[in-house]
Enzyme design. Structure first.
Site, PDB file in Angstrom:
ATOM      1  N   ARG A 360      -1.313   2.987 -17.242  1.00 39.40           N
ATOM      2  CA  ARG A 360      -2.467   2.101 -17.419  1.00 39.40           C
ATOM      3  C   ARG A 360      -3.179   2.391 -18.743  1.00 39.40           C
ATOM      4  NH1 ARG A 360      -6.475   4.663 -13.774  1.00 39.40           N
ATOM      5  NH2 ARG A 360      -5.828   3.330 -12.055  1.00 39.40           N
ATOM      6  N   ASN A 482     -10.469   2.308 -11.164  1.00 42.48           N
ATOM      7  CA  ASN A 482     -11.368   3.402 -10.787  1.00 42.48           C
ATOM      8  C   ASN A 482     -10.575   4.420  -9.980  1.00 42.48           C
ATOM      9  OD1 ASN A 482     -13.305   5.064  -9.627  1.00 42.48           O
ATOM     10  ND2 ASN A 482     -14.820   3.423  -9.550  1.00 42.48           N
ATOM     11  N   ASP A 483     -10.091   5.428 -10.669  1.00 39.95           N
ATOM     12  CA  ASP A 483      -9.239   6.435 -10.034  1.00 39.95           C
ATOM     13  C   ASP A 483      -9.887   7.076  -8.820  1.00 39.95           C
ATOM     14  OD1 ASP A 483      -7.036   6.432 -11.750  1.00 39.95           O
ATOM     15  OD2 ASP A 483      -8.063   7.703 -13.202  1.00 39.95           O
ATOM     16  N   CYS A 484     -11.185   6.999  -8.766  1.00 39.52           N
ATOM     17  CA  CYS A 484     -11.910   7.775  -7.757  1.00 39.52           C
ATOM     18  C   CYS A 484     -12.326   6.953  -6.545  1.00 39.52           C
ATOM     19  CB  CYS A 484     -13.132   8.414  -8.408  1.00 39.52           C
ATOM     20  SG  CYS A 484     -12.652   9.434  -9.796  1.00 39.52           S
ATOM     21  N   ASN A 486     -10.968   5.858  -3.605  1.00 40.78           N
ATOM     22  CA  ASN A 486      -9.737   6.095  -2.845  1.00 40.78           C
ATOM     23  C   ASN A 486      -9.972   5.665  -1.401  1.00 40.78           C
ATOM     24  OD1 ASN A 486     -10.239   9.055  -4.587  1.00 40.78           O
ATOM     25  ND2 ASN A 486      -8.764   7.538  -5.252  1.00 40.78           N
TER      26      ASN A 486
END
Ligand code: BGC
Ligand code: IFM
Length: 811
Positions: A360, A482-484, A486
């Site tokens: 990405r 937004n990797d966070c 989850n």
């Protein structure tokens, strides 16, 4: 307080004190060999991969901060000092560090001795050059001792700082004349080594760290330098270093120069070896011969400067706003090159060991880089595509050295595939080169499984189409941009919730952000199909895009803004029904950029809500209200204290999405106001708050809930660079590469009278002159190419010769 100033003529930032709020760094290297260098000469070098082929050692998060670098000690009677101040920290009579494009200089004085150290990596070779010039500005003869110092890393940086039981026994060096060979691993790999060399006869050397410093001392007060005598130590295991000792005598006004080389050498595969640990010195000798004289080094530095002048001449503006010119013409483009080279691997916040190239991240970095060197962008796109899986999903990261997917991190970030469409379309718009789509790329780096790049993009598109949840919105997988966030993770093990490598498809949490991303880049995929005369596919894909728009407006709208996601139980996230995390920036930015809701008022309403609820003087926060407690069902996001990182920090990476969105609805004043908020060049007055480099964007600024509101972190390696450059150049200044030519569509502050831009595009130089007589924010009233009025605001690239004059009147 100010710690320096911009020197635009020389394209440099000049730091006037070594005690900056944080180390302010620069990058050396353009192709394969890189160095990171701080304003006190800290940092390290590596070849291609900051984790696997690290030449010198660095200690992150050390105390004092910024530990290790390329250090030169001057012993002038009893005074021992360094031109970059560290590591002795002896107070200097004067100090100046200039960070330029691909080089840094350190010029300082102590007791009437002037030292200037210039550090750079030449364009063509794998070596960091440190040219040190000493001048005696006193009236007396000076007799000095000069010592150099680097500490070698045993190549694999991660292993180097963990596997001591082995590493304390592997180090090997060899010293011949003025060259120190670091040959650890040569015995086993037999193909590479590092050299540290000086173009001068030496009076001694050291290669064993403990001997040089004294076992209980440090580089801040080394025994050898204090004594003024090297011990000619040869390292066997433990910690190999490189240190030369040269006695120097300077008459009043006399100067001397010393060229130190820290280089990476590799044997050619076919070369034979005398014995496993006898290294082939030919590559080292070849390298040394190229950089032994001042003339050779000065020529190489000039080549580097010319290289940068040429690169930057591809996009150059004159706007009457000095800070804007500086940002666009120099530093923002420079950072785009750095992020292209480094992805998210090596900075003072990224250890170089954790992450490699992001699928990405690198795809997005292309948006700001592609105009600089399109051929390298092409190569990068193919490298990224080669790691994609057959079903269209993607490894989240890959290693720069092997170019294969990173198994530890794995896959399952469901936005990843779509960014490949974004990067590829940016390349085709810039170059008009559709042939890239015919290139065969592997799946998962397996030579037996290949398809064209076009087929890869098709699978990216279809991955979203075939992975939707109950609301017809894309499944989020492990996370999206937004990797966070989850939303599918239910691990009961503390700390594991956000690291679970669960199935990418679910359970059922959905992302409105990916929906917007799919609409934006799905439309571009449709255009590609049209250009390739794939009419049936274009129609079918357009239908999918329309269906997604329908899903967003039906299920993804909260009344005043776009919802962010639905969790695994189909509850909305980023909605007024939530107690915290009611509104997020990402879905507002991406949906409006995709032009969802532009014709029915939703877009305007969403941007108003952003202004009301997320805006601050330092930029737009990622979400509000911040999560005050940890929520297992949300994952990593709520693990951060309020105001930091994804938990309501100001993410500079996605602030530009709102700026672009504002231009889409025609708000030039607001767009520019927002553009300035996260741009460090406009923040010089608040450097004590902001703290990171005033010439580089940072990933994140602490949000209003944080005790350190306004403090920047994670400078340099962030998608902020590419997105901000795309935003200012294409959406505000409105010079936008498009499939059919250069589209001119500015959206600027109404008080702007106009500006000039030189833009090199598909081999021609466009001199673009924009005027704004009626002080509008948006709208092209007329556009002339070489004096002829054009029917549209897209300039046909076949018009005109090498230089094309473009007159744009807004109104
Ligand atoms: C986030 C980090 C997170 C990491 C996980 C990053 O993009 O900013 O906070 O720990 O991703 O991979
Ligand atoms: O989108 C990510 C990016 O890939 C890495 N830095 C943080 C961003 C937001 O989580």
């Amino acid at each position: 307080m100010k710690y320096g100033f911009f020197d635009d003529k020389n394209k440099e930032y000049v730091i006037t004190t070594p005690k900056t709020p944080l180390p302010w760094i620069n990058y050396l290297g353009s192709n394969d060999f890189f160095g990171i260098i701080s304003n006190t000469a800290g940092g390290y070098d590596f070849y291609k991969d900051a984790k696997l082929l690290r030449l010198t050692r660095y200690r992150y998060n050390n105390c004092p901060y910024d530990s290790n670098g390329r250090y030169y000690y001057i012993k002038d009677n009893e005074t021992i000092w360094n031109p970059g101040w560290q590591p002795t920290q002896t107070p200097l009579d004067s100090y100046e560090c200039r960070h330029g494009l691909g080089y840094s200089t350190f010029e300082s004085e102590k007791n009437k001795l002037r030292a200037k150290m210039t550090a750079f990596v030449p364009i063509k070779d794998n070596v960091e050059i440190n040219k040190l010039e000493l001048t005696n500005i006193s009236e007396n003869v000076k007799t000095l001792d000069l010592f150099s110092y680097v500490e070698f890393c045993l190549w694999n940086a991660e292993d180097d700082c963990t596997n001591f039981q082995r590493n304390f026994s592997t180090g090997e060096v060899e010293v011949i004349d003025s060259t120190i060979y670091h040959k650890t691993e040569y015995r086993e790999r037999r193909n590479h080594y590092a050299i540290y060399h000086v173009n001068h006869e030496i009076d001694g050397f050291d290669t064993d760290r403990a001997t040089f410093t004294g076992f209980y001392n440090s580089p801040a007060n080394p025994d050898v330098v204090k004594a003024g005598v090297s011990k000619n130590s040869v390292a066997h295991g433990w910690s190999p270093i490189g240190s030369h000792h040269i006695k120097v005598t300077l008459q009043p006004n006399e100067s001397a120069s010393f060229i130190f080389l820290l280089g990476y050498c590799k044997n050619k595969k076919e070369e034979k070896f005398e014995a496993p640990n006898v290294i082939n010195k030919a590559p080292a000798k070849e390298l040394i011969a190229k950089y032994s004289t001042d003339e050779q080094v000065d020529t190489a530095l000039n080549e580097l400067k010319t290289y940068w002048t040429n690169l930057l001449s591809k996009f150059n503006i004159e706007t009457g706003n000095e800070q804007l010119n500086r940002s666009v013409n120099i530093w923002n483009q420079y950072q785009c090159m750095v992020t292209f080279n480094m992805s998210r691997s090596a900075s003072y916040f990224e250890s170089g060991m954790g992450r490699g190239m992001g699928f990405r991240d690198s795809s997005q970095d292309l948006l700001g880089f592609v105009h600089l060197i399109p051929s390298r962008a092409r190569e990068r796109i193919l490298d990224i595509a080669n790691t994609q899986f057959e079903d269209g999903s993607a490894y989240h990261q890959y290693q720069p050295l092997t170019k294969t997917g990173n198994l530890n991190v794995g896959s399952g970030f469901n936005d990843d595939p779509l960014w490949l469409i974004a990067g590829t379309c940016a390349y085709i718009k810039e170059t008009g080169d559709y042939s890239i789509l015919d290139e065969e790329c592997t799946f998962d780096s397996d030579a037996n499984k290949k398809a064209t790049l076009l087929e890869h993009l098709r699978r990216s598109f279809n991955y979203t189409v075939t992975h939707k949840g109950p609301h017809g919105l894309p499944l989020i997988g492990r996370a999206d941009w937004n990797d966070c966030l989850n939303l599918n993770c239910f691990s009961d093990t503390p700390g594991e919730s956000f690291q679970t490598t669960g199935p990418s498809s679910g359970p059922v949490a959905e992302s409105v952000f990916i929906a917007g991303l799919f609409v934006k880049y799905g439309k571009e995929y449709v255009t590609l199909c049209q250009k390739l005369n794939l009419d049936d596919e274009a129609k079918a894909c357009q239908k999918e895009v329309d269906t997604m728009i329908e899903a967003i407006t039906t299920h993804g709208w909260d009344g005043k803004w776009f919802i962010r996601a639905f969790d695994a139980n189909s509850n909305p996230i980023g909605s007024h029904v939530n107690k915290e995390g009611q509104i997020f920036i990402e879905s507002q930015g991406m949906c409006v950029m995709a032009e969802v809701g532009v014709d029915n008022g939703m877009a305007l309403e969403a941007l108003n809500s952003v202004k009301e609820r997320l805006d601050t003087k330092y930029g737009i926060m990622l979400q509000q209200p911040a999560y005050t407690t940890y929520h297992l069902e949300l994952g990593e996001i709520s693990s951060y204290p309020p105001g930091y990182k994804e938990n309501a920090g100001i993410f500079c990476h996605n602030n530009p999405w709102i700026v672009c969105s504002e231009t889409i609805v025609g708000h030039g004043n607001r767009a520019f106001e927002l553009y300035k908020k996260t741009n460090p060049i406009f923040l010089e007055d608040v450097q004590d708050v902001h703290r990171t480099e005033p010439y580089a964007f940072c990933q994140m600024v602490a949000g209003k809930d944080a005790p350190s509101f306004g403090e920047g972190k994670n400078s340099w390696l962030t998608g902020t660079a590419a997105w901000t450059f795309a935003t200012i150049s294409q959406f505000i200044l409105g010079i936008k590469p498009d499939f059919d030519g250069l589209r001119i569509d500015p959206c600027i502050p109404s008080d702007c009278d106009g500006y000039n831009c030189v833009r090199v595009f598909r081999g021609k130089t466009y001199n673009i002159h924009v005027t704004n007589p009626n002080h509008v924010e948006k709208g092209v009233a007329s556009l002339k190419v070489n004096g002829t009025v054009m029917p549209s605001n897209v300039i046909d690239p076949t018009l005109g010769e090498d230089t094309v004059e473009v007159e744009v009147v807004l109104g």
